[in-house]
Design an enzyme around this catalytic site. Structure first.
Site, PDB file in Angstrom:
ATOM      1  N   LEU A 173      -1.844   2.466   0.531  1.00  0.00           N
ATOM      2  CA  LEU A 173      -1.134   1.289   0.351  1.00  0.00           C
ATOM      3  C   LEU A 173      -1.256   0.445  -1.098  1.00  0.00           C
ATOM      4  CD1 LEU A 173      -1.009   0.774   4.298  1.00  0.00           C
ATOM      5  CD2 LEU A 173      -0.108   2.519   3.277  1.00  0.00           C
ATOM      6  N   HIS A 174      -3.148   0.293  -0.650  1.00  0.00           N
ATOM      7  CA  HIS A 174      -3.258  -0.769  -2.114  1.00  0.00           C
ATOM      8  C   HIS A 174      -2.031  -0.536  -3.737  1.00  0.00           C
ATOM      9  CE1 HIS A 174      -5.332  -3.080  -5.309  1.00  0.00           C
ATOM     10  NE2 HIS A 174      -5.426  -3.628  -4.263  1.00  0.00           N
ATOM     11  N   PHE A 197      -7.986  -1.699   5.314  1.00  0.00           N
ATOM     12  CA  PHE A 197      -8.536  -1.669   3.567  1.00  0.00           C
ATOM     13  C   PHE A 197      -7.990  -0.657   2.496  1.00  0.00           C
ATOM     14  CE2 PHE A 197     -11.256  -2.713   6.904  1.00  0.00           C
ATOM     15  CZ  PHE A 197     -11.264  -4.751   6.941  1.00  0.00           C
ATOM     16  N   SER A 198      -6.667   0.179   3.086  1.00  0.00           N
ATOM     17  CA  SER A 198      -6.308   1.030   2.570  1.00  0.00           C
ATOM     18  C   SER A 198      -5.914   0.993   0.841  1.00  0.00           C
ATOM     19  CB  SER A 198      -5.047   1.667   3.429  1.00  0.00           C
ATOM     20  OG  SER A 198      -4.785   2.408   2.637  1.00  0.00           O
ATOM     21  N   ASN A 199      -7.000   2.060   0.152  1.00  0.00           N
ATOM     22  CA  ASN A 199      -6.760   2.468  -1.383  1.00  0.00           C
ATOM     23  C   ASN A 199      -5.178   3.066  -1.433  1.00  0.00           C
ATOM     24  OD1 ASN A 199      -9.198   1.610  -1.858  1.00  0.00           O
ATOM     25  ND2 ASN A 199      -9.912   3.978  -1.112  1.00  0.00           N
TER      26      ASN A 199
END
Ligand SMILES: Cc1ncc(COP(=O)(O)O)c(C=O)c1O
Length: 322
Positions: A77-78, A73-75
């Site tokens: 990586l997003h 759910f990484s912000n």
């Protein structure tokens, strides 16, 4: 300079405004909020600044792409995937744990924006800070630059200083800044900006993680403590503004949500029209609520909350919260 860097308008700014505090405020603290969440819907909040100089450096050294680590759910990586997509810079995400299909909204976006996703077992993921392990991973991606989890490194710290510059340019007066802390780069960047400044506000971090008291402070200090930050023979302690990290507002651990937090988030959002994520910024509001009610912040002080974004992650919470 590779002009791909300028495909993103890095000079964009964000609003800093007063907030009508929706909870008890017995000591009449003036509350404001810096809305870095409004910078961009994809490269959101603190990520904008943490990635800025990392991406610049990657383009300057003709890197073939940028890789990094994160959870499903990484912000970070997003935001990296979105920025890589805009800059035509390939990206790779090393994901903690299995890649469960169908992908959640975060990984769907990452993959749509061209990020190559590589799962690492939880055991392998624990080695992410080990340089020999990193070399083995990166052997499959020659010419790629590897960023640490959360993107927190010296270039991220430099980018965050630009963010504080935007806040200062708004001429809002504040005695305290409160912000969420994960990998520590954002807090380190703010401390670095105010190093040696007598007019510095007091900086309060709120840990999103459980069981990291002491370790997180050390990480932050390591990130602040580059040699050029030392002036003559003054020690870092002499130069740092007053700061601390609150460790009691993680609600059970990273990405854990209590019913108290859920209620507080709903009430805050409804009364202020400021949306919050569950993992970082809701916990800051919980901490500020406590700080204002217990009198830890002096009468009529001015406190600025740094909203660091992360709202993309809210889509991943359609399952019942536990
Ligand atoms: C929305 C959000 N806020 C705060 C943080 C914590 O920032 P840092 O990792 O720099 O401590 C993160 C993680 O990077 C985040 O995604």
């Amino acid at each position: 300079m590779d002009d791909r860097f300028n495909r993103i308008d890095w000079h964009k700014t964000f609003p800093v405004h007063a907030l009508t505090w929706p909870f008890p405020n017995p000591f009449h603290i003036e509350v404001g909020i810096a809305r870095t969440d409004l910078l961009d819907d994809r490269i959101s909040g603190n990520k904008w600044y943490k990635l800025k100089y990392n991406l610049k450096a990657a383009l300057e050294q003709n890197a073939k792409g940028v890789a990094s680590f994160g959870g499903a759910f990484s912000n970070h990586l997003h935001a990296l995937a979105a920025a890589g997509n805009r800059l035509a810079l390939p990206t790779v995400g090393f994901i903690r744990g299995e890649l469960v299909e169908p992908f959640n909204p975060t990984l769907t976006d990452c993959s749509t924006w061209g990020m190559q996703l590589h799962p690492l077992t939880r055991k392998a993921y624990r080695e992410r800070h080990d340089s020999a392990f990193q070399d083995r991973l990166m052997a499959s991606f020659p010419g790629f630059v590897l960023l640490p989890e959360g993107g927190s490194n010296q270039l991220a710290v430099a980018g965050i200083a630009d963010m504080v510059g935007v806040i200062e340019s708004c001429k809002a007066a504040f005695d305290y800044i409160v912000l969420p802390v994960g990998s520590g780069g954002t807090l380190a960047g703010i401390l670095g900006y105010y190093l040696g400044r007598e007019d510095a506000p007091i900086i309060i971090g709120v840990s999103a993680l459980k069981g990291v008291a002491g370790v997180l402070e050390e990480t932050v200090l390591r990130l602040v403590g580059t040699e050029e930050n030392f002036i003559d023979d003054l020690s870092m302690d002499d130069l740092l503004p007053e700061w601390w990290i609150e460790h009691d507002f993680h609600c059970g651990g990273f990405a854990k949500v209590s019913s108290e937090l859920q209620e507080l988030k709903a009430r805050f959002e409804c009364q202020t029209c400021v949306p919050l994520d569950n993992v970082y910024n809701s916990k800051v509001i919980l901490a500020v609520k406590h700080l204002l009610e217990c009198g830890k912040i002096p009468d009529r002080a001015r406190l600025l909350i740094l909203h660091t974004g992360g709202l993309q992650g809210v889509r991943n919470w359609s399952r019942p919260l536990s």
